[in-house]
Each structure stands twice: as C-alpha cells, then as structure tokens.
Design a protein around this motif. Sequence first.
Motif, PDB file in Angstrom:
ATOM      1  N   THR A   1      96.942 102.384  94.147  1.00 49.87           N
ATOM      2  CA  THR A   1      96.544 103.611  93.473  1.00 49.87           C
ATOM      3  C   THR A   1      95.659 103.274  92.272  1.00 49.87           C
ATOM      4  N   LEU A   2      95.013 104.298  91.743  1.00 46.70           N
ATOM      5  CA  LEU A   2      94.207 104.101  90.548  1.00 46.70           C
ATOM      6  C   LEU A   2      95.059 103.542  89.412  1.00 46.70           C
ATOM      7  N   SER A   3      96.280 104.052  89.289  1.00 45.23           N
ATOM      8  CA  SER A   3      97.177 103.581  88.235  1.00 45.23           C
ATOM      9  C   SER A   3      97.517 102.103  88.419  1.00 45.23           C
TER      10      SER A   3
ATOM     11  N   ASN B   1      90.089 102.540  79.724  1.00 42.85           N
ATOM     12  CA  ASN B   1      90.885 103.753  79.565  1.00 42.85           C
ATOM     13  C   ASN B   1      90.071 105.003  79.888  1.00 42.85           C
TER      14      ASN B   1
ATOM     15  N   GLU C   1      89.967 105.290  83.610  1.00 42.75           N
ATOM     16  CA  GLU C   1      91.242 105.824  84.098  1.00 42.75           C
ATOM     17  C   GLU C   1      91.326 107.327  83.887  1.00 42.75           C
ATOM     18  N   GLU C   2      90.907 107.792  82.722  1.00 41.04           N
ATOM     19  CA  GLU C   2      90.981 109.215  82.418  1.00 41.04           C
ATOM     20  C   GLU C   2      90.033 110.020  83.300  1.00 41.04           C
TER      21      GLU C   2
ATOM     22  N   HIS D   1      91.164 109.716  87.102  1.00 46.49           N
ATOM     23  CA  HIS D   1      92.469 110.348  87.313  1.00 46.49           C
ATOM     24  C   HIS D   1      92.301 111.863  87.285  1.00 46.49           C
ATOM     25  N   THR D   2      91.517 112.356  86.342  1.00 46.34           N
ATOM     26  CA  THR D   2      91.260 113.799  86.244  1.00 46.34           C
ATOM     27  C   THR D   2      90.564 114.308  87.494  1.00 46.34           C
TER      28      THR D   2
ATOM     29  N   SER E   1      90.679 113.028  90.469  1.00 46.82           N
ATOM     30  CA  SER E   1      91.574 113.018  91.632  1.00 46.82           C
ATOM     31  C   SER E   1      92.527 114.194  91.596  1.00 46.82           C
ATOM     32  N   LEU E   2      92.930 114.602  90.401  1.00 50.20           N
ATOM     33  CA  LEU E   2      93.798 115.776  90.278  1.00 50.20           C
ATOM     34  C   LEU E   2      93.051 117.037  90.692  1.00 50.20           C
TER      35      LEU E   2
ATOM     36  N   GLN F   1      92.735 117.351  94.488  1.00 53.17           N
ATOM     37  CA  GLN F   1      93.947 117.465  95.302  1.00 53.17           C
ATOM     38  C   GLN F   1      94.111 118.886  95.837  1.00 53.17           C
TER      39      GLN F   1
END
Length: 332
Positions: A255-257, A318, A321-322, A325-326, A328-329, A332
């Motif tokens: 995962t990205l995380s 970071n 990631e931000e 992640h944003t 990908s949300l 969804q």
Amino acid sequence: MVKIGDIELGDFPLLLAPMEDVSDPPFRAVCKENGADMMYTEFISSEALIRDAAKSIQKLDIYDYERPIGIQIFGEKIESMREAAAIAEEANPELVDINYGCPVKKVACKGAGAGILLDIPKMQKMTEEIVKRVNKPVTVKTRLGWDTSTIRIVEVAKRLQDVGIQALSIHGRTRQQMYKGEADWNPIAEVKNHPDIHIPIFGNGDIDSPQKAKQYKELYGVDGIMIGRAAIGNPWIFNQIKHYMKTGEELAPPTLSERMDAVKSHLKFSVEWKGDKKGIFEMRRHYTNYFRGIPGFKPFRARLVESPTYEDTLVIINEVEEVFHTESLINQ
C-alpha cells in the motif's frame, strides 16, 4: 533444509546480492524486514581493508537483526585477500564471501572480481588460502566465465569445492556481458546437477518477479535464488516470492502507507549511518522503484533528487503521502 556449514537457511532461501553502494545496512534492514533469508555486505577491497581505509572499515558494520550475513571481499593479491578475510572474520559475520564476479573495468581488468576467471589456478589457490586462514565458512560468488569462449563453470565449481568452499552463487552472465542480454541459467543447472557437486548452488540473474522465481526454481533445480537489482526500491519482492511459491497466489502490492513507511525508515537509517550529505545522495537511486506505478510522481522525484537535507527530503516525502493518499480517497 539448505545449510551453509551450520547455518540453516530454510528449504529454498532467498539471498540478497551484494551490490556496491546499495547493499548497505539501511538497505539490508528493509530487505530483512521483508523476507530476505541471507544477506551480504557491499563488496570490500582487500587492499583498502588491510590499510584501514575508513570507508572499507565502515562496510564491516553489521547488526544482529541482519543475521545470517556474509562479508564479501575482493582483490587480486592472494596475501592481501588472506589478511582481509581474517579482518572480515573479526567483525563476526556468519561467513566470508569472495567476489569473483564483479565485471566493472577498474576491478576486473586488474585481475580481481570476474577478472580472475581468466586464471582459474590462481582462483583456486586464492580460495584455498582464504579457507585455511579463517574458521568461518567461506563461500564464493562468480560468473559463468570471462566471455562465451571461457565458460568453465563446472570445472570452477569442482575446484573451489575441492579446496573447501561451502556454497557457490553463480550469476548467469559472462564478464563481457556485464548486465546486458539475458542471464543463461543452463550452465548453473549443469553445476547444480553434476554428480560431483554437493555444496549448495544459488542462481542469480534476471529474477524480478515471483512467477519467474518459481519458474527458475523448477526449471534449473537450484538450492536458492540470489536477488540483486530487482530488490532496489522493492524490498517486498522476497515475501512476494515466498508467498507465491507457497500458495500459487500473488500478494497484493504494498500500500501507499507501506511504501512510505519503508522509504522513511530507509532514509532515516541512511542519514544516521552515512551522514546527511551522503545519506541523502545515495538514497536517490531508490526513489523511482519505491514509488513505481504512482501516476504523477515524476515532479516529486525531480524534487527528491535535488533535495539537499534530510529535513527537506522528509517534507517532500510527506507531501507525496498526503497528495496521493488524498487522491486515493477521492477515487474510492
């Protein structure tokens, strides 16, 4: 159970190849965490080691969580290699490994690394002297030959086994090929299947997916696989291969995380171990693979490879990631 001396490595071990300026403690840490069974240091010059050169001495740094681990040395002088092996042994690895495979001109053309494949009697003598000098198991990594006209890898394997090596890793290319073309594993299989060979034989070259690892295991019958370039920025490959071999199913990609955790951990250790400037610089080769497949990453990569400090680099990571992640949300 595959064993090197008394070192138990499991039924089909996956080894992290020694790679100059790559296989350092920070990189080894993320590979060990993700399933590497046996690892090696970057190769260390015997001449530099016996002269106490700071960079080479630092390469002897090993940590308990890395075990089992081998320290790899290279050089063209038998006496220097004997003494370097003794120094390496004092650092307390599980084994001492000899590099007879490096194809780089400044090494091979001086008669070290793959250059010694042009003088097999000297290779045998050097190996014998090292085996006599140390108490740890001695292993060798080599190539098929100098070029296609000098492939005598079965003879090499037998002669090295006769003087006491306890495992042999073979890269399926000649020195002349460098890293070009396709690795030929047929000679590796010939060594493994020879009735006179009883030490573990590990294959190396072109393994970049779980499917290929399983295919080559079945086709060539090696005792294990050594993975090099495919692990750069992709330490998950070891557990992916293990899972696929056990279940026939592919593990989900990280995962990205998980990617972010790995790159941050790698970066932090790199800076702590090498210092800010060198630690930042040598991380640059890893970013493309760590973030492979993320559309729109290219501008961030450009900033990462130009970032001068740890703090600046961490800010960019970071931000990556931000942003992703944003996204990908949202998707969804």
